[in-house]
Every structure is written in C-alpha cells, then in structure tokens.
Design a protein around this motif. Sequence first.
Motif, short mmCIF file in Angstrom:
data_model
loop_
_atom_site.label_atom_id
_atom_site.label_comp_id
_atom_site.label_asym_id
_atom_site.label_seq_id
_atom_site.Cartn_x
_atom_site.Cartn_y
_atom_site.Cartn_z
N LEU A 110 1.00 -1.11 -0.18
CA LEU A 110 0.06 -0.19 0.16
C LEU A 110 0.65 1.31 0.10
O LEU A 110 0.38 2.08 -0.17
CB LEU A 110 -0.90 0.26 1.44
CG LEU A 110 -2.28 -1.03 1.56
CD1 LEU A 110 -2.81 -0.79 2.78
CD2 LEU A 110 -3.41 -0.43 0.43
N GLN A 111 1.96 1.23 0.79
CA GLN A 111 2.91 2.34 0.91
C GLN A 111 3.80 2.98 -0.69
O GLN A 111 3.58 3.82 -1.06
CB GLN A 111 3.76 2.04 1.96
CG GLN A 111 4.74 2.99 2.19
CD GLN A 111 3.91 4.86 2.29
OE1 GLN A 111 3.54 4.29 3.13
NE2 GLN A 111 5.04 5.27 2.27
N ASP A 112 4.12 1.69 -0.98
CA ASP A 112 5.42 1.53 -2.05
C ASP A 112 4.71 2.36 -3.06
O ASP A 112 4.11 0.91 -4.43
CB ASP A 112 5.69 0.86 -2.39
CG ASP A 112 7.27 0.46 -3.15
OD1 ASP A 112 7.19 1.17 -4.46
OD2 ASP A 112 8.45 -0.46 -3.18
N TYR A 113 4.51 3.26 -4.21
CA TYR A 113 3.45 3.17 -4.79
C TYR A 113 3.85 2.79 -5.78
O TYR A 113 3.70 2.82 -7.55
CB TYR A 113 2.28 4.31 -4.71
CG TYR A 113 3.00 5.06 -4.72
CD1 TYR A 113 3.39 6.04 -6.39
CD2 TYR A 113 3.81 6.03 -3.25
CE1 TYR A 113 4.41 7.54 -5.74
CE2 TYR A 113 4.81 7.09 -3.69
CZ TYR A 113 4.59 7.77 -5.00
OH TYR A 113 5.73 8.84 -5.03
N GLN A 114 5.15 3.17 -5.92
CA GLN A 114 6.03 3.31 -7.42
C GLN A 114 6.13 1.71 -8.03
O GLN A 114 6.58 1.20 -9.02
CB GLN A 114 7.33 3.34 -6.71
CG GLN A 114 7.61 5.40 -6.40
CD GLN A 114 8.91 5.91 -6.68
OE1 GLN A 114 9.60 5.40 -5.92
NE2 GLN A 114 8.94 7.37 -7.04
N THR A 115 5.83 0.34 -7.35
CA THR A 115 6.21 -0.95 -7.17
C THR A 115 4.97 -1.78 -7.33
O THR A 115 4.80 -2.45 -8.50
CB THR A 115 6.84 -1.97 -6.03
OG1 THR A 115 8.52 -0.72 -5.71
CG2 THR A 115 7.68 -2.96 -6.45
N PHE A 116 3.93 -0.74 -6.32
CA PHE A 116 2.42 -1.06 -6.95
C PHE A 116 1.35 0.15 -6.47
O PHE A 116 1.77 0.63 -6.43
CB PHE A 116 2.54 -2.07 -5.19
CG PHE A 116 2.76 -3.13 -5.54
CD1 PHE A 116 3.12 -4.55 -5.02
CD2 PHE A 116 4.36 -3.00 -4.49
CE1 PHE A 116 4.00 -5.12 -5.13
CE2 PHE A 116 4.92 -3.60 -4.13
CZ PHE A 116 5.49 -4.90 -4.37
N THR A 117 1.60 -0.01 -8.32
CA THR A 117 0.34 1.20 -8.82
C THR A 117 -0.91 0.90 -8.26
O THR A 117 -1.40 -0.32 -8.49
CB THR A 117 0.90 1.32 -10.29
OG1 THR A 117 0.27 3.01 -10.18
CG2 THR A 117 0.76 0.06 -11.24
#
Length: 405
Positions: free
Chosen positions: A51-58
């Motif tokens: 949820l936090q890492d939007y660059q990896t999980f869009t």
Amino acid sequence: MAQFDSALTSAAFNDNPYPVYHQMRDAAPVYWSDAWGCWMLTRYQDITWTLQDYQTFTSLGRLTATMDLPEPLWEKVKPLVRHYSQGLINVDPPDHTRMRKLVHMAFTPRAIRKMETYVQDIVSRLIDAQIERGEMDVIWDFSYPLPVTVIATMMGIPVEDHAKFKAWSGEIVGFMATPKPSPEVLLKSQDALLAMQQYFRDIYAKRRQQPQDDLITALVQAELEGDKLTEEEMVSSSVTILIGGHETTTYLIANGLNALLQHPDEFRRLRDNLDLAESATEEFLRYEGPFQRNRRIATRQVQIDGVTIEKDQLIIQFLGAANRDPAQFPDPDALDIKRSPNKHLAFGYGPHFCLGAPLARLEAPLAFRGLLGRLKNMRLAHDNLEWNNALFRGLKSLPIEFEPA
C-alpha cells in the motif's frame, strides 16, 4: 497452486472469511488464485508495504486492466474503463497528491468537527422515529440514512435524490466483486455510472452559475497554486466521495453493533461507559471492517516473501486478513473495545489513506452513543443474518428489538 480457490468462492467464506484468511496466512501468505487470476496477500507487513510503495505497486488500472474481455465488450465498456483510469483513488503521486490537496479542504478534522451538532441531530431524529416501535432494521432505519444524509448534504444533493444514489452506488460497485466480472454485471455497472456522472455534470453546471455552500461548489471552484480539477476529475472524485462516504459508514455502524450483540460482555462494557465509543469504533473497524480488500498492480518483477510477482500482475490485499494477523494484533479474533495499540488498515495505508476517515470517526461514535444510550434491552430479532461480501462487507439487514420508549 489453487488449494484455496474453492474456499474463496464458498458460502462459508461469504459468511465468515476469517478462518480462510488464517489458513492462507499460515500456508500461502502470497497466494496465486487461478479462479481470480491474481495474487492474494494476507499478512499485515506485506499489505502495508504494498500500500505504501506506489512506485512498485500502482493504483493505475487496478480495477479494470486485468479483466479478460473479448474485444467487442472492451469497446462497449470504454466509459467504465476510462472512469476507473483517473480520479483520486485510481492514480498515484504526483497526480494523486495534486487532486488530494484540492479535495482535502472539505475533510480536514477542523471542518469535520464543525458538523458534530448536525450529525448528532440526525442520530437523535432517526432514533426518535423508531423508539416507540420497539424494533428496527438497523441498516435501513438508521445506519444507511445517517451517513447518506450527511454526505449528500455536504455535497449539496437534494434529499429527494438520495434514493437514486443508493441504487446507483450498489450497481456501480457490483463489477468489483471479483477481477473477472461477467459481461452482464459490467454493463449494469456502467449504466449506473453513466447516470450518476450525468447527474453530477448537471449539478456542476448549476453551481457554476449559482454557487452554494457545499462540497460540489468547492470542487468546481477549487484552485491551489494555479491547479484546478478537470471536469473528469471532478466527476470521478464526486462518485468516489459519495459511494465511499455512505457505504462504508453504513456497514461500520451495523457491523459494529452486530459484533457487540454477539459479545454481550463488550456490549455491557460500552453501554456502561459511552466514553469508550471512539476506541470501540476503531476496534469495529479492525474486527469487522466494511472495506475488506484493495488492489494494486505490480510495475516490475518483485518478490514478496520469496514469491516472484511478475510485472503487470494484479495483487489483492486482504485488509480484513491483515486486521486479524496475530503478528500485529494479539488474540486477533477477540473483540476488545479498549484494544491499544490498534493500527488497523480499515482506512488503508500510505498515500491513499481514506480521505473520509475523520467523517466516519465522527459519525460512528455518535451513532453508538445514541443507540446504546437510548435503546434499552437491545437484542437481535433473529439469528438468520445474511452477509454481503463483495467490495464492501456488511449485513443485508440487521433487525433488532428493544424496549419501547
């Protein structure tokens, strides 16, 4: 690997998903579902990371990009796909940051606190309307009309149109039940979406000519450092705010009251000390939260707990499973209205943390204080309760009995 696919589509899972969540977390915390065509996460630490890492999980395309549709159907549902490819909850920073700043002004804690007297008045009036009967359906007589009245009034939607939005909302979210919705469900969702979009466009036109003190006018006039919302962004944000602003709180109140009725000791604990209503609300969000799952798409090949997720694959984050993870919450299946700390994920986590959380945290405690403070000898009218477990988890109805005034 499909050992849990039958369980995930069973009636037992619909009624009570938590035993399956525990089994998945223990045996396959990163689980590939053939039936749904995606990865499923059940551990708190994995879900907070994704949820936090939007660059990896869009969030881009998360609701429509993985639907397996024939080309003629793709053409037919282009408006639905376009809608869910933009807007506040469907984009990442920096676009999300820009839109959130423009919309956030109406949802600051200070702005929400000003509504306390208004919300309390609605709570009192709804209880007044039922208290002499000695019975009510909590959802249809109380927990639905409360938040829908509040959010519709905030937005500037006339009372006589509230029923339209309830019908549209239910149909719009229907396609989100699985990543592989049927053509019939998709087209029904799109029809409702187009009707709601046109309704908002008509209101925007009126507010440009005659501004009012409401959220729709604020969206039309919103400007920050030269940035404005486009009409498509306003439409998408309005749909999101309206649906999220009443569906989740409807089920939060009903699910929480049902949990209390199933746990008499905790019911008495709150009834005897209504100052615990805020703490109890946080526990209801953890224990039986209305928003049980979220979605992201991997932007690159990545490993989670030693399992390889390929680029463009969909992951589903089971927030309800994270909120029952024993690694984060001691005795997770117990209801404890004084639980502390209680860092649940019912409102999400990271950049997309729920914009309306302050409003839900105002409405729900006032609702519980009103219900437990005024309805004496409250009890379930029957035990035959049916659950909806699509996008929002909640009871279809919650009939109760109590001593008449």
